[in-house]
Design a protein around this motif. Structure first.
Motif, PDB file in Angstrom:
ATOM      1  N   ASN A 129       0.831  -1.214   0.000  1.00  0.00           N
ATOM      2  CA  ASN A 129       0.000   0.000   0.000  1.00  0.00           C
ATOM      3  C   ASN A 129       0.863   1.260   0.000  1.00  0.00           C
ATOM      4  OD1 ASN A 129      -2.370  -1.439  -0.060  1.00  0.00           O
ATOM      5  ND2 ASN A 129      -2.669  -1.386   2.161  1.00  0.00           N
ATOM      6  N   GLU A 130       1.977   1.226   0.756  1.00  0.00           N
ATOM      7  CA  GLU A 130       2.868   2.389   0.781  1.00  0.00           C
ATOM      8  C   GLU A 130       3.488   2.639  -0.589  1.00  0.00           C
ATOM      9  OE1 GLU A 130       5.697   1.610   3.832  1.00  0.00           O
ATOM     10  OE2 GLU A 130       4.194   1.467   5.439  1.00  0.00           O
ATOM     11  N   LEU A 131       3.932   1.539  -1.232  1.00  0.00           N
ATOM     12  CA  LEU A 131       4.544   1.687  -2.547  1.00  0.00           C
ATOM     13  C   LEU A 131       3.521   2.115  -3.595  1.00  0.00           C
ATOM     14  CD1 LEU A 131       6.908  -1.425  -2.570  1.00  0.00           C
ATOM     15  CD2 LEU A 131       7.590   0.964  -2.455  1.00  0.00           C
ATOM     16  N   LEU A 132       2.309   1.565  -3.480  1.00  0.00           N
ATOM     17  CA  LEU A 132       1.259   1.949  -4.429  1.00  0.00           C
ATOM     18  C   LEU A 132       0.929   3.435  -4.298  1.00  0.00           C
ATOM     19  CD1 LEU A 132      -1.176  -1.090  -4.195  1.00  0.00           C
ATOM     20  CD2 LEU A 132       0.240  -0.461  -6.160  1.00  0.00           C
ATOM     21  N   VAL A 134       3.017   5.757  -3.358  1.00  0.00           N
ATOM     22  CA  VAL A 134       4.121   6.487  -3.990  1.00  0.00           C
ATOM     23  C   VAL A 134       3.954   6.519  -5.508  1.00  0.00           C
ATOM     24  CG1 VAL A 134       6.609   6.469  -4.426  1.00  0.00           C
ATOM     25  CG2 VAL A 134       5.731   6.031  -2.117  1.00  0.00           C
ATOM     26  N   GLU A 135       3.466   5.376  -6.051  1.00  0.00           N
ATOM     27  CA  GLU A 135       3.277   5.272  -7.493  1.00  0.00           C
ATOM     28  C   GLU A 135       1.965   5.905  -7.954  1.00  0.00           C
ATOM     29  OE1 GLU A 135       5.362   4.026  -9.714  1.00  0.00           O
ATOM     30  OE2 GLU A 135       6.892   3.476  -8.226  1.00  0.00           O
ATOM     31  N   GLY A 136       1.181   6.416  -7.033  1.00  0.00           N
ATOM     32  CA  GLY A 136      -0.077   7.055  -7.390  1.00  0.00           C
ATOM     33  C   GLY A 136      -1.182   6.090  -7.754  1.00  0.00           C
ATOM     34  N   VAL A 137      -1.106   4.849  -7.229  1.00  0.00           N
ATOM     35  CA  VAL A 137      -2.123   3.835  -7.522  1.00  0.00           C
ATOM     36  C   VAL A 137      -3.037   3.685  -6.312  1.00  0.00           C
ATOM     37  CG1 VAL A 137      -2.562   1.430  -8.134  1.00  0.00           C
ATOM     38  CG2 VAL A 137      -0.567   2.628  -9.076  1.00  0.00           C
ATOM     39  N   GLU A 138      -4.330   3.795  -6.530  1.00  0.00           N
ATOM     40  CA  GLU A 138      -5.304   3.666  -5.441  1.00  0.00           C
ATOM     41  C   GLU A 138      -5.636   2.173  -5.242  1.00  0.00           C
ATOM     42  OE1 GLU A 138      -7.673   5.067  -2.385  1.00  0.00           O
ATOM     43  OE2 GLU A 138      -6.420   6.296  -3.718  1.00  0.00           O
ATOM     44  N   PRO A 139      -5.351   1.597  -4.043  1.00  0.00           N
ATOM     45  CA  PRO A 139      -5.673   0.175  -3.816  1.00  0.00           C
ATOM     46  C   PRO A 139      -7.175  -0.063  -3.948  1.00  0.00           C
ATOM     47  CG  PRO A 139      -4.221   1.021  -2.095  1.00  0.00           C
ATOM     48  CD  PRO A 139      -4.696   2.210  -2.874  1.00  0.00           C
ATOM     49  N   GLU A 140      -7.540  -1.202  -4.550  1.00  0.00           N
ATOM     50  CA  GLU A 140      -8.952  -1.555  -4.721  1.00  0.00           C
ATOM     51  C   GLU A 140      -9.168  -2.980  -4.215  1.00  0.00           C
ATOM     52  OE1 GLU A 140     -12.329  -2.150  -8.247  1.00  0.00           O
ATOM     53  OE2 GLU A 140     -10.289  -1.497  -8.761  1.00  0.00           O
ATOM     54  N   ILE A 145     -10.414  -9.109  -1.304  1.00  0.00           N
ATOM     55  CA  ILE A 145      -9.301  -9.527  -2.155  1.00  0.00           C
ATOM     56  C   ILE A 145      -8.798  -8.318  -2.932  1.00  0.00           C
ATOM     57  CG2 ILE A 145      -8.608 -10.995  -4.087  1.00  0.00           C
ATOM     58  CD1 ILE A 145     -10.738 -12.987  -3.189  1.00  0.00           C
ATOM     59  N   ARG A 146      -7.459  -8.108  -2.913  1.00  0.00           N
ATOM     60  CA  ARG A 146      -6.875  -6.978  -3.622  1.00  0.00           C
ATOM     61  C   ARG A 146      -6.983  -7.195  -5.131  1.00  0.00           C
ATOM     62  NH1 ARG A 146      -2.847  -3.423  -2.207  1.00  0.00           N
ATOM     63  NH2 ARG A 146      -2.237  -4.698  -0.403  1.00  0.00           N
ATOM     64  N   VAL A 147      -7.602  -6.247  -5.825  1.00  0.00           N
ATOM     65  CA  VAL A 147      -7.631  -6.292  -7.284  1.00  0.00           C
ATOM     66  C   VAL A 147      -6.221  -5.948  -7.775  1.00  0.00           C
ATOM     67  CG1 VAL A 147      -8.585  -5.282  -9.386  1.00  0.00           C
ATOM     68  CG2 VAL A 147     -10.056  -5.656  -7.381  1.00  0.00           C
ATOM     69  N   THR A 148      -5.663  -6.831  -8.604  1.00  0.00           N
ATOM     70  CA  THR A 148      -4.272  -6.679  -9.020  1.00  0.00           C
ATOM     71  C   THR A 148      -4.198  -6.471 -10.525  1.00  0.00           C
ATOM     72  OG1 THR A 148      -3.624  -8.169  -7.219  1.00  0.00           O
ATOM     73  CG2 THR A 148      -1.973  -7.710  -8.904  1.00  0.00           C
ATOM     74  N   ASP A 149      -4.143  -5.176 -10.925  1.00  0.00           N
ATOM     75  CA  ASP A 149      -3.973  -4.887 -12.344  1.00  0.00           C
ATOM     76  C   ASP A 149      -2.480  -4.925 -12.669  1.00  0.00           C
ATOM     77  OD1 ASP A 149      -2.948  -2.541 -11.299  1.00  0.00           O
ATOM     78  OD2 ASP A 149      -4.682  -1.324 -11.852  1.00  0.00           O
ATOM     79  N   ALA A 150      -2.137  -4.608 -13.905  1.00  0.00           N
ATOM     80  CA  ALA A 150      -0.742  -4.714 -14.342  1.00  0.00           C
ATOM     81  C   ALA A 150       0.168  -3.800 -13.527  1.00  0.00           C
ATOM     82  CB  ALA A 150      -0.640  -4.395 -15.835  1.00  0.00           C
ATOM     83  N   LYS A 151      -0.277  -2.561 -13.265  1.00  0.00           N
ATOM     84  CA  LYS A 151       0.549  -1.635 -12.491  1.00  0.00           C
ATOM     85  C   LYS A 151       0.719  -2.115 -11.058  1.00  0.00           C
ATOM     86  CE  LYS A 151       2.825   2.179 -11.804  1.00  0.00           C
ATOM     87  NZ  LYS A 151       4.164   2.368 -12.421  1.00  0.00           N
TER      88      LYS A 151
END
Length: 867
Positions: A129-132, A134-140, A145-151
């Motif tokens: 979550n911390e890295l996401l 930083v990368e500007g990705v909103e966890p879903e 269950i964490r939705v895991t897209d390519a990013k």
């Protein structure tokens, strides 16, 4: 906390010394902790060189900061009884690597340094979550269950690799070889590609990378990333991945490390110590606080353990308590196991399986010593009001008698508390005692002061009183009642002790006295528990004079060396026709010259009572005239041990067959004449005996011996040039050892002997036909472990033993336990040194027993094989 801190700091220090190739600074020898140090010298090494025994000794001694010596010793033996990859699967939460990396690395280093190889699998936790962010990705999340897209997968993979490298690097700095395994273990399908995208459902586990790491001496460090057949990385739940690993490897322990250190009871706020699923699962799920994640976790563990052996268990603990959970009875976190439902019975007719009841009662010290028979105790129960507690297989049996007729104090007595090794290790004993406390507000019991589980009994009592080697315990008594009970106990025994020092079947103590009894010589009980524990305390401290006839051969020379270092045995003479007149070499207690003893001299020595024990180390067929001469002297008091095959088939009852691990030791101790078993015969019987009631067909022993077994007389079988690059079969049918084993076991076996080019040591590969689909490999190994519990000279190994490891060792290693796909045949491998446990060491065991010494007196513990 100070003890814990010292353990962690010491682990780091040991790791640094190991990495630099330095010997850890300690003056303790292997005698401080003989089992662990010696047995672990057989285990893995790092830097391609064996770890020093002082390093292992230091590690094991430091473990004693968190548990007693006997606890640590027993659990080490238990964990090393299986193949390395079957010790444990440890699931590490990602937050632990971030926040508690030094503690985690220290704990894993300790396991590594005592020869244990857990399979470590870690998650990523909050780091993602911390890295996401930083990368500007909103966890879903969907349904948790964490939705895991390519990013997201890019970040997940990066996080996994970084965390894996951090843990591996920390371990390497501590002298631990660790191997990062970040792919290639888990195969998976998409869980729901449209819904969760790159999230997987595991459909297979590839064991090879893990097994290869352990075989090379590395700790495997895994991530919970899986792959599709096309190579697409998928994110899978780390707990699920750990469960799949456990299903594949069937470890003894599955460990989940978390910050809470266990499951917390929602009602009391206290940590739950243990959960017995078969007994508690349904009621537990009805508890109002068991919901959401807690309920899911309990259900997942329940489903996992349904497919694993009952010996497997799950522990949920804090990383700082890893050693305490693994190496102490009390544990530290929450222990979850299948166990069995507990059954109460109030009359004998409630026991539907009388064999199980008898087997449980055979653990009782009074019954084992011959003071009490099973039948007489069962008759006693018919005349009293009692309540029994036990699990389904009666691994633990407790009997509470409502009122003891030997005392006027009206308090129920815990009359029997009998547990197998499995019962203690799986904490069934705690469940049983908790059930007793629910039913009885007050209770008393008596325990031998040498009992190895004494601290456990103290923990269950509110008061105690000790006298004459016994301890009276009680709970729920007022002061006046306790005083009356103590008075009765002080004046006369209020009842026999619950257990002796080896009663538990778990921890073999060093002291035990046994009375003589005239039970049948051989032991093949329905119970797997060893009914014939070693006699480790002697009743005699006087010197004994030994006459050795036939001292020229290899066996005679080895026996001379053992007697030379024995505290009580002294050679009075040695006889050899070929060496007569020469000085005896290798004996330092006295200057002795070989004689060529004649019948008249034997008569004179025996009449003058100058020999306590005669040892015949002669070829087959030569012994009888010497024995006849000794026995012709009226009032002869000396003992005779024959190392040849001349009296192994005795039907007169005058000779006792001297295989202590399978023959009643009290029978041996009371014997006047002992026939020492053959080397092949010893290994074969120990390999076959525990399975006797399961055998259906003809067991076949393929044996290979070093050329010392052919003796000193020149022949092709001891011609080194002839044996080089060769394997020589001989006596392919009707070999004397074939007849010996068949006679002693009471079933026919086939024996095919060979001689090879090494000097000493035997490997016996035994193919045993079984009743179809009656036992798994794990079942069989457990049978052998239980049967040989407490036997210092027998090691039960999960792997097939090697003959090169037994040469010069005073024991037998039994292992392999490979069951064929049809489940109607098992192959067991036994190794033995033919000159030692196959002859001289076994002779010394018998000499010790007949002379009233400790059975293992004079047998060097530093060269005893241990598992």
């Amino acid at each position: 906390m100070l003890a814990r801190r010292s353990v962690i700091l010491a682990a780091r220090a040991i790791g640094r010394k190991a990495q630099l190739g330095l010997k850890a600074a300690t003056t303790q020898s292997s005698t401080f902790f003989p089992v662990s140090v010696v047995e672990l010298n057989q285990r893995r090494s790092f830097n391609n060189t064996p770890m020093t025994s002082s390093t292992r000794s230091t590690v094991v001694q430091l473990l004693n900061n968190i548990g007693s010596k006997r606890e640590v010793e027993q659990y080490l033996k238990y964990f090393t009884s299986v193949s390395s990859q079957q010790f444990a699967v440890i699931k590490v939460g990602g937050a632990i690597i971030t926040q508690q990396l030094p503690e985690l690395a220290s704990c894993l280093a300790f396991l590594y340094h005592v020869g244990l190889y857990p399979i470590v699998l870690h998650g990523t936790g909050p780091q993602i979550n911390e890295l996401l962010e930083v990368e500007g990705v909103e966890p879903e999340y969907i349904d948790g269950i964490r939705v895991t897209d390519a990013k997201t997968m890019e970040v997940v993979r990066k996080c996994f690799l970084e965390q894996n490298l951090r843990l591996v690097t920390a371990l390497e700095k501590m002298g631990v070889h660790a191997r990062p395994i970040t792919a290639g273990v888990f195969s998976a399908d998409f869980l729901d590609k449209d819904k969760y995208q790159l999230v997987g459902k595991i459909n297979g586990v590839n064991k090879s990378p893990v097994e290869a790491a352990i075989e090379s001496g590395y700790l495997p460090i895994l991530t919970s990333l899986a792959e599709t057949p096309s190579g697409q990385l998928l994110n899978v739940n780390a707990d699920v991945a750990a469960s799949e690993l456990a299903r594949e490897f069937e470890p003894l322990k599955i460990v989940y490390l978390n910050e809470k250190g266990g499951l917390i009871h929602g009602g009391t706020g206290e940590k739950i110590s243990a959960i017995n699923l078969d007994e508690e699962y349904e009621d537990l799920l009805k508890e109002p606080w068991v919901k959401y994640g807690t309920k899911l976790k309990i259900k997942e563990i329940h489903d996992l353990l349904q497919h694993l052996p009952r010996s497997s268990s799950v522990a949920i603990i804090d990383v700082n308590d890893l050693q305490k959970e693994l190496f102490t009875d009390s544990g530290a976190g929450t222990l979850i196991r299948r166990g069995y439902k507990l059954i109460n019975r109030n009359k004998l007719s409630d026991f539907t399986n009388s064999d199980l009841l008898r087997a449980a009662l055979l653990r009782d010290p009074e019954i084992k010593s011959g003071k009490l028979s099973v039948a007489s105790y069962l008759k006693h129960l018919e005349s009293v009001s009692f309540k029994s507690y036990g699990d389904a297989p009666l691994e633990v049996l407790a009997i509470v008698v409502d009122k003891n007729t030997k005392t006027n104090v009206d308090v129920p007595k815990l009359d029997k508390f009998l547990s197998s090794r499995t019962g203690w290790l799986n904490n069934v004993t705690d469940n049983i005692f908790a059930a007793i406390k629910k039913d009885y507000k007050s209770l008393y019991w008596v325990v031998n002061e040498n009992d190895s589980n004494l601290s456990w009994y103290f923990s269950k009592a509110e008061g105690s009183f000790a006298k004459n080697g016994e301890i009276l315990f009680w709970f729920g008594l007022d002061t006046d009642t306790a005083a009356k009970l103590i008075k009765q106990f002080d004046v006369a025994s209020v009842g026999s002790s619950l257990s002796s020092e080896t009663e538990s079947g778990v921890f073999s103590a060093a002291q035990q006295k046994r009375g003589f009894h005239s039970s049948a010589a051989r032991y093949y009980p329905n119970s797997n528990t060893n009914p014939n524990p070693p006699i480790k305390e002697g009743t005699n401290s006087k010197k004994s004079r030994v006459a050795l006839i036939g001292a020229r051969g290899y066996v005679g020379q080895n026996l001379i060396g053992l007697i030379d270092k024995h505290p009580y045995f002294e050679l009075s003479l040695v006889s050899s026709r070929e060496l007569s007149g020469q000085k005896l070499q290798g004996y330092n207690k006295d200057n002795i010259v070989y004689s060529n003893l004649q019948k008249e001299e034997i008569l004179e020595l025996e009449k003058n009572n100058e020999v306590d024990i005669w040892v015949m180390a002669l070829p087959n067929g030569v012994c009888k005239p010497f024995v006849d001469a000794i026995e012709s002297v009226e009032g002869s008091q000396s003992k005779i041990i024959d190392l040849s095959a001349d009296y192994r088939f005795d039907t007169t009852g005058e000779w006792t067959y001297g295989l202590p691990e399978l023959v009643d030791r009290n029978t041996i101790r009371a014997a006047k004449k002992i026939s020492n078993p053959g080397c092949y015969a010893t290994a074969s019987q120990l390999a076959i005996a525990p399975l006797k009631k399961h055998i259906q067909g003809l067991p076949t022993v393929f044996g290979v011996s070093g050329y010392s077994g052919a003796g000193t007389k020149p022949s092709k079988k001891n011609d080194v040039e002839y044996l080089t690059n060769n394997l020589v079969p001989y006596s392919l049918t009707d070999h004397i050892h074939e007849k010996e084993v068949s006679s002693q076991l009471g079933l026919s076996i086939a024996f095919i002997p060979h001689v090879a080019q090494w000097f000493q040591g035997i490997s016996a590969t035994v193919s045993i036909p079984l009743k179809p689909k009656s036992l798994t490999s794990r079942d069989i190994r457990n049978i052998y472990q239980d049967r040989y519990q407490g036997e210092d000279l027998i090691t039960v190994s999960g792997e097939a033993p090697l003959v090169k490891d037994i040469s010069g060792k005073h024991g037998v290693v039994v292992g392999g336990f490979a069951v064929n796909s049809a489940e109607d045949r098992v192959v067991v491998v036994a190794t033995i040194d033919n000159l030692l446990k196959g002859a001289a060491t076994q002779c010394l065991q018998n000499m010790n027993l007949v002379q009233g010494y400790s059975e293992y007196e004079g047998i060097p513990t530093d060269v005893v094989i241990r598992g």
